[in-house]
Design an enzyme around this catalytic site. Structure first.
Site, short mmCIF file in Angstrom:
data_model
loop_
_atom_site.label_atom_id
_atom_site.label_comp_id
_atom_site.label_asym_id
_atom_site.label_seq_id
_atom_site.Cartn_x
_atom_site.Cartn_y
_atom_site.Cartn_z
N CYS B 100 0.88 -1.36 0.17
CA CYS B 100 0.23 -0.08 -0.03
C CYS B 100 0.90 1.15 0.10
O CYS B 100 0.71 2.19 -0.63
CB CYS B 100 -0.77 0.29 1.32
SG CYS B 100 -2.23 -1.32 1.21
N HIS B 101 2.13 1.32 0.70
CA HIS B 101 2.65 2.55 1.09
C HIS B 101 3.88 2.74 -0.03
O HIS B 101 4.60 3.76 -0.03
CB HIS B 101 3.07 2.65 2.76
CG HIS B 101 1.92 2.63 3.56
ND1 HIS B 101 1.14 3.73 3.58
CD2 HIS B 101 1.59 1.60 4.34
CE1 HIS B 101 0.36 3.41 4.82
NE2 HIS B 101 0.36 2.23 4.99
N CYS B 135 -2.92 -0.41 11.31
CA CYS B 135 -2.97 -0.97 9.85
C CYS B 135 -2.84 -2.70 9.81
O CYS B 135 -3.35 -3.33 9.14
CB CYS B 135 -1.59 -0.37 9.43
SG CYS B 135 -1.63 0.67 7.83
N CYS B 198 7.92 15.72 35.75
CA CYS B 198 8.83 15.57 34.80
C CYS B 198 9.85 16.71 34.81
O CYS B 198 10.86 16.68 34.78
CB CYS B 198 8.33 15.65 33.44
SG CYS B 198 7.01 14.10 33.17
N CYS B 201 12.98 17.09 37.06
CA CYS B 201 14.39 16.71 36.74
C CYS B 201 14.75 17.67 35.38
O CYS B 201 15.85 17.82 35.06
CB CYS B 201 14.49 15.31 36.58
SG CYS B 201 14.58 14.41 38.16
N HIS B 202 13.70 17.48 34.21
CA HIS B 202 13.97 17.83 32.87
C HIS B 202 14.05 19.15 32.57
O HIS B 202 14.39 19.43 31.53
CB HIS B 202 13.34 16.56 32.09
CG HIS B 202 13.62 15.19 32.21
ND1 HIS B 202 14.97 14.72 32.03
CD2 HIS B 202 13.13 14.37 32.90
CE1 HIS B 202 15.03 13.64 32.46
NE2 HIS B 202 13.84 13.12 33.15
N ARG B 239 9.79 4.16 28.52
CA ARG B 239 10.72 5.24 29.09
C ARG B 239 10.07 6.04 30.01
O ARG B 239 10.51 6.23 31.21
CB ARG B 239 11.48 5.98 28.12
CG ARG B 239 12.67 6.78 28.59
CD ARG B 239 13.66 5.96 29.01
NE ARG B 239 14.60 6.63 29.71
CZ ARG B 239 15.08 6.98 31.16
NH1 ARG B 239 13.81 6.47 31.77
NH2 ARG B 239 15.98 7.53 31.48
N CYS B 243 10.62 6.25 34.24
CA CYS B 243 10.68 7.47 34.87
C CYS B 243 10.07 7.53 36.08
O CYS B 243 9.97 8.04 37.20
CB CYS B 243 10.67 8.59 33.86
SG CYS B 243 12.09 9.56 33.41
#
Lengths: 138, 282, 109
Positions: B100-101, B135, B198, B201-202, B239, B243
Site C-alpha cells: 500500500c505504502h 494498519c 517530569c 528533573c528535565h 521510558r 521515569c
C-alpha cells in the site's frame, strides 16, 4: 525501581560479598596473566590501550588495543567476576596488530592489555576505567 | 584605533569564533545527515526553557560516537529487521506494508517528525505504534505487534530512520489541543513518594547530576532509542514508565491515553530539533 | 541457536594491491554472560559467541576469542592487507554449536 524486603537483604549480602571480592579477583587476574605469559617479564612500552577514563555505562565500554609486531594481544579486566575479555591472534594478512571492540565492566577497575610479540617478548599496558553507577536512569 | 585596524580585529575575532563553533560537537550521521542538536525553544514553551537540547548533547564522547555512523549504532540491526518486515506480506490479506505504502524511504519520510498526530477518522491523537497496529489489524488482517514489543520497536525504528534529519514539528493546535493540554498537565504533575514531576528533573535540573546520572531535557526526538543500559531498543512509553516508577509511583500503562497525551506534549517541547531515532543513549 | 542472529560486515568494495583496509563487524547476539540470575534466582546459563575468525582467500587475517565480558551485539573493528582481488570470509562460533557466516568480495585495481 522497586525492591522487596527480601531482595534488599539479598543485595546487602551481595554488597558484603563484593567487599570481599578484590582478593580473589586479584588472584584470578594474576593467574590469567601467568597463563598467557608463562611468568615472563613484561615491557611497559610497545602496546597501546585506549579506553575511556570514565565509562558512561559499564555494559558497553569501547576499547582499542594496538601493538605493532604482536602475534597476539589479550585483554583482561581485573574487577570482573572472571578476568578474561578477549584475545586477538593476528594472521599474516592482518593490516595492523590492532583491534577495537566493546566490553562489559562490572565496576571501576583496571583494564590490562598484554601483547605477545613475534620475538617471544611481552608488553603490557594498564588503565583504570571508572564506571558510573546510575542514580535512577529509568 | 583606526577603522582598518578595527576591521582587522573584528575579522580576527570572527576567524577565532568559526573553528570554536564548528568544534562545538556537531552531530552528522554517516557524514551526511546533519542534525540540529540545540535550538531556540518553540513559542508554546513560554520561556520554560532557555534553549532546547537533544539528549545526544548530554552524553559522553564515546556514547555520542556510537550514533554518528550507522555501522557503529547497534540499533541499525533492528532497523534492518523492520525494513525486512515492511516488505514482507503478513496476515490474511496477504499484503505487506509496501503493497500500500510503497518504499518506506518515500512514504514515511515525514512521519516520525509529525507524530503523535490527530487522526480525524478515529477522533483521537495517535502515535506511530498505534497507527502501525491499526494498519496490521484492519488493513492486513494480521496479528497486532503489541505496543513497545520488539517487532513493533524495530518497525518504528525503521520508519524513524528514514525520517532522520527532518525537523520535529508536531501539531498542538486544532483538534490536538485538548490532548496537548492534558499532556502538559501530566508533565507538571508531581508523582510518587519522591514527589517529582517530569519538570523537576528535565526542566529545572537538566545538565545537573542525579547521583551519577547526567540529567537531560528528556527530549524524545531520538526514540526509539538504543540504551546501553539494556542493550536494546526502548520505546517512549516504556521510558515514561521507567521515569515515573523511579519516583515510586504507580505508573500509567504503555499505550494509555495519558501517555499518548504526554508523548504529544514532550514531542512538542522538542519542536525544532531533528529526528534522531534510533538514537544511542545511556 | 539464539534468535535472529544477524551478522553485518563493512568492507570497502575495492582497494589498491597491498593496501591496508579497515573492516567493521557487528552481530546481533545477547551474549548471555552466565553471571545473571532470573527473577526466580536461578542462574541464566552462559550463551555467547566465543570465537570469531576472518580469512582472505583462505589465509588468516585475525582470530578473536570472545569471553562473557564482551558486550551484547559484539562489535569488532580491525585491519587487513589486501594483496589481490578475492573474498573475505567471516565466521562467528556460538556456544551452542551454531556457526554464522558472511562473506564479502573486494576488487583490487
Amino acid at each position: 525501581m522497586s525492591f522487596s524486603r527480601r531482595e534488599t537483604i539479598l543485595m546487602a549480602l551481595g554488597a558484603a560479598a563484593a567487599t570481599a571480592l578484590p582478593m580473589s579477583a586479584r588472584a584470578a587476574i594474576e593467574d590469567a596473566i601467568a597463563a598467557f605469559t608463562d611468568g615472563a617479564e613484561m615491557a611497559e612500552s610497545g602496546i597501546t590501550l585506549t579506553a575511556p577514563e570514565i565509562a558512561e555505562n559499564g555494559n558497553t565500554v569501547p576499547i582499542e588495543v594496538s601493538a605493532p609486531g604482536a602475534a597476539s594481544i589479550i585483554i583482561l579486566a581485573a574487577g570482573n567476576p572472571t578476568p578474561g575479555v578477549a584475545t586477538f591472534n593476528f594472521g599474516p594478512l592482518a593490516g595492523a596488530q590492532a583491534a577495537s571492540t566493546r566490553m562489559r565492566l562490572a565496576g571501576t577497575q583496571d583494564v590490562v592489555a598484554i601483547a605477545k610479540m613475534e620475538d617471544g617478548s611481552y608488553a603490557q599496558a594498564r588503565q583504570e576505567v571508572k564506571v558510573t553507577i546510575g542514580g535512577c536512569g529509568g | 584605533m583606526t577603522m582598518s585596524t578595527l576591521k582587522t580585529a573584528v575579522c580576527g575575532l570572527a576567524l577565532l569564533a568559526a573553528p570554536l563553533a564548528a568544534s562545538a560537537e556537531e552531530l552528522v550521521v554517516n557524514g551526511e545527515i546533519e542534525m540540529i542538536t540545540e535550538t531556540e525553544p518553540a513559542a508554546h514553551l513560554d520561556g520554560a526553557l532557555s534553549t532546547v537540547r537533544s539528549g545526544w548533547t548530554f552524553r559522553t564522547t564515546e556514547t555520542k560516537a556510537l550514533q554518528m555512523d550507522d555501522f557503529e549504532n547497534p540499533a541499525m540491526i533492528s532497523v534492518d529487521n523492520g525494513m525486512a518486515a515492511w516488505n514482507t506480506a503478513d496476515g490474511a490479506e496477504g499484503k505487506s506494508c509496501a503493497d500500500c505504502h510503497g518504499a518506506m524511504e518515500d512514504s514515511m519520510e515525514m512521519v516520525r517528525a509529525t507524530y503523535p498526530k490527530w487522526n480525524e477518522e478515529a477522533g483521537e491523537v495517535r502515535n506511530i505504534q498505534m497507527q502501525i497496529d491499526d494498519c496490521r489489524v484492519n488493513q492486513m488482517s494480521a496479528e497486532p505487534y503489541g505496543l513497545d514489543s520488539r517487532p513493533m520497536l524495530a518497525m518504528e525504528a525503521a520508519i524513524s530512520s528514514v525520517g532522520r534529519g527532518q525537523v520535529v514539528d508536531v501539531a498542538i493546535d486544532g483538534p490536538a489541543a485538548e490532548t496537548w493540554e492534558k499532556g502538559k498537565e501530566i508533565y507538571y504533575t508531581r508523582f510518587g513518594q519522591l514527589d517529582l514531576s517530569c519538570a523537576s528533573c528535565h526542566e529545572l535540573n537538566y545538565d545537573n547530576y542525579i547521583r551519577a546520572d547526567h540529567l537531560s531535557q528528556g527530549q524524545i526526538n531520538g526514540f526509539p532509542t538504543y540504551r546501553l543500559k539494556n542493550a536494546r531498543l526502548n520505546g517512549t512509553h516504556s521510558r515514561f514508565r521507567g521515569c515515573i516508577r523511579d519516583t515510586r509511583a504507580e505508573t500509567y500503562s504503555v499505550g494509555s491515553p495519558e501517555f499518548v497525551a504526554l508523548e504529544l506534549y514532550v514531542a512538542s517541547r522538542g519542536n525544532g530539533l531533528t529526528v534522531e531515532g534510533p538514537a544511542v543513549r545511556n | 541457536m539464539a534468535d535472529n542472529v544477524t551478522p553485518r560486515v563493512r568492507v570497502p568494495r575495492d582497494a589498491a594491491a597491498g593496501e591496508t583496509i579497515t573492516i567493521k563487524t557487528l552481530i546481533s547476539h545477547p551474549m548471555e554472560s552466565g553471571q545473571r540470575k532470573d527473577s526466580d534466582g536461578n542462574t541464566i546459563p552462559r550463551s555467547i559467541i566465543n570465537r570469531f575468525t576472518c580469512e582472505f582467500n583462505g589465509e588468516s587475517v585475525m582470530e578473536m576469542i570472545l569471553e562473557p565480558a564482551i558486550s551484547t551485539n559484539p562489535f569488532i573493528e580491525f585491519q587487513a592487507i589486501v594483496p589481490e582481488s578475492g573474498t573475505f570470509a567471516f565466521t562467528w562460533y556460538d556456544d551452542d554449536g551454531s556457526v554464522y557466516e558472511e562473506s564479502k568480495d573486494i576488487a583490487v585495481s
